[in-house]
Write a protein that holds these residues in place. Sequence first.
Motif, short mmCIF file in Angstrom:
data_model
loop_
_atom_site.label_atom_id
_atom_site.label_comp_id
_atom_site.label_asym_id
_atom_site.label_seq_id
_atom_site.Cartn_x
_atom_site.Cartn_y
_atom_site.Cartn_z
N GLU A 35 0.82 -1.22 0.00
CA GLU A 35 0.00 0.00 0.00
C GLU A 35 0.85 1.26 0.00
O GLU A 35 0.56 2.21 -0.71
N ASP A 36 1.93 1.28 0.80
CA ASP A 36 2.73 2.49 0.94
C ASP A 36 3.68 2.74 -0.22
O ASP A 36 3.82 3.88 -0.65
N VAL A 37 4.35 1.69 -0.71
CA VAL A 37 5.39 1.91 -1.73
C VAL A 37 5.35 0.92 -2.89
O VAL A 37 6.22 0.95 -3.76
N GLY A 38 4.37 0.02 -2.92
CA GLY A 38 4.23 -0.90 -4.04
C GLY A 38 5.23 -2.03 -4.08
O GLY A 38 5.52 -2.58 -5.14
N GLN A 43 10.58 -8.18 -1.50
CA GLN A 43 11.30 -7.17 -2.27
C GLN A 43 11.92 -6.11 -1.36
O GLN A 43 13.05 -5.67 -1.57
N TYR A 44 11.18 -5.71 -0.34
CA TYR A 44 11.71 -4.76 0.63
C TYR A 44 12.96 -5.36 1.29
O TYR A 44 13.97 -4.67 1.47
N GLY A 45 12.90 -6.63 1.64
CA GLY A 45 14.05 -7.29 2.26
C GLY A 45 15.27 -7.27 1.37
O GLY A 45 16.39 -7.06 1.84
N SER A 51 20.89 -2.05 0.66
CA SER A 51 21.17 -0.73 1.24
C SER A 51 22.20 -0.82 2.37
O SER A 51 22.91 0.14 2.63
N LEU A 52 22.27 -1.97 3.02
CA LEU A 52 23.23 -2.16 4.11
C LEU A 52 24.59 -2.67 3.63
O LEU A 52 25.58 -2.62 4.36
N GLN A 109 16.10 6.00 -2.71
CA GLN A 109 15.04 6.95 -2.35
C GLN A 109 13.77 6.22 -1.89
O GLN A 109 13.12 6.64 -0.92
N LEU A 110 13.44 5.13 -2.56
CA LEU A 110 12.27 4.35 -2.15
C LEU A 110 12.46 3.78 -0.75
O LEU A 110 11.54 3.79 0.06
N MET A 111 13.66 3.29 -0.46
CA MET A 111 13.95 2.75 0.87
C MET A 111 13.81 3.84 1.93
O MET A 111 13.31 3.57 3.03
N GLN A 112 14.23 5.04 1.63
CA GLN A 112 14.10 6.14 2.59
C GLN A 112 12.64 6.44 2.87
O GLN A 112 12.29 6.81 3.99
N ARG A 113 11.78 6.26 1.87
CA ARG A 113 10.33 6.46 2.08
C ARG A 113 9.70 5.27 2.78
O ARG A 113 8.80 5.44 3.60
N ALA A 114 10.14 4.06 2.46
CA ALA A 114 9.51 2.84 2.96
C ALA A 114 9.91 2.49 4.39
O ALA A 114 9.08 2.00 5.16
N ALA A 115 11.16 2.70 4.74
CA ALA A 115 11.69 2.21 6.01
C ALA A 115 10.96 2.75 7.25
O ALA A 115 10.65 1.96 8.14
N PRO A 116 10.66 4.04 7.33
CA PRO A 116 10.00 4.52 8.56
C PRO A 116 8.66 3.83 8.84
O PRO A 116 8.41 3.41 9.99
N GLY A 117 7.82 3.67 7.84
CA GLY A 117 6.54 3.01 8.05
C GLY A 117 6.69 1.54 8.37
O GLY A 117 5.97 0.98 9.20
#
Length: 161
Positions: A35-38, A43-45, A51-52, A109-117
């Motif tokens: 919902e937040d970033v598609g 995929q987030y993982g 990113s690390l 940039q997507l990770m910066q938007r997704a990580a906080p939520g």
Amino acid sequence: MTDPRWLDDEEMRAWQAFVATSALLERRLDQQLREDVGLSHLQYGILARLSLAEGGAMRMTELADSMLNSKSGLTYQVSQLEKAGLVQRAPCTIDVRGVYAALTDEGRQLMQRAAPGHVALVRELLIDALTRDQLTAIADGLGEASRRMLAEQECAQPTTP
């Protein structure tokens, strides 16, 4: 053939709690990320691991191992992320068989938007629901179970000459 060693009541309670919590947590995290970033949770993982990593890149085999995912499953997911412009693949300069996956600027940039939520939901659903002692017990117990399974898996894999 020997009879199975059935779970006692407390073992069954722990097993059922683990299965239910794992499924519910995965479902909620996946839903929130879609919902937040598609992105799917998987995929987030992948993006989080990249990113690390040093330079935002990892060899595909190392990435698959770190995700505890099959190489073919990871290849498919990285292809999807590549189509979305979040990851790019590059050949390894020292090993022609090796391929790197690297986070793009869009992926960062997507990770910066997704990580906080994502972190807020992990905290809400799991971390803040438990005491520090419960978190320690879970980390210790599940960590040991993971180590054993990984060790068995490594022992079962054939070695190449």
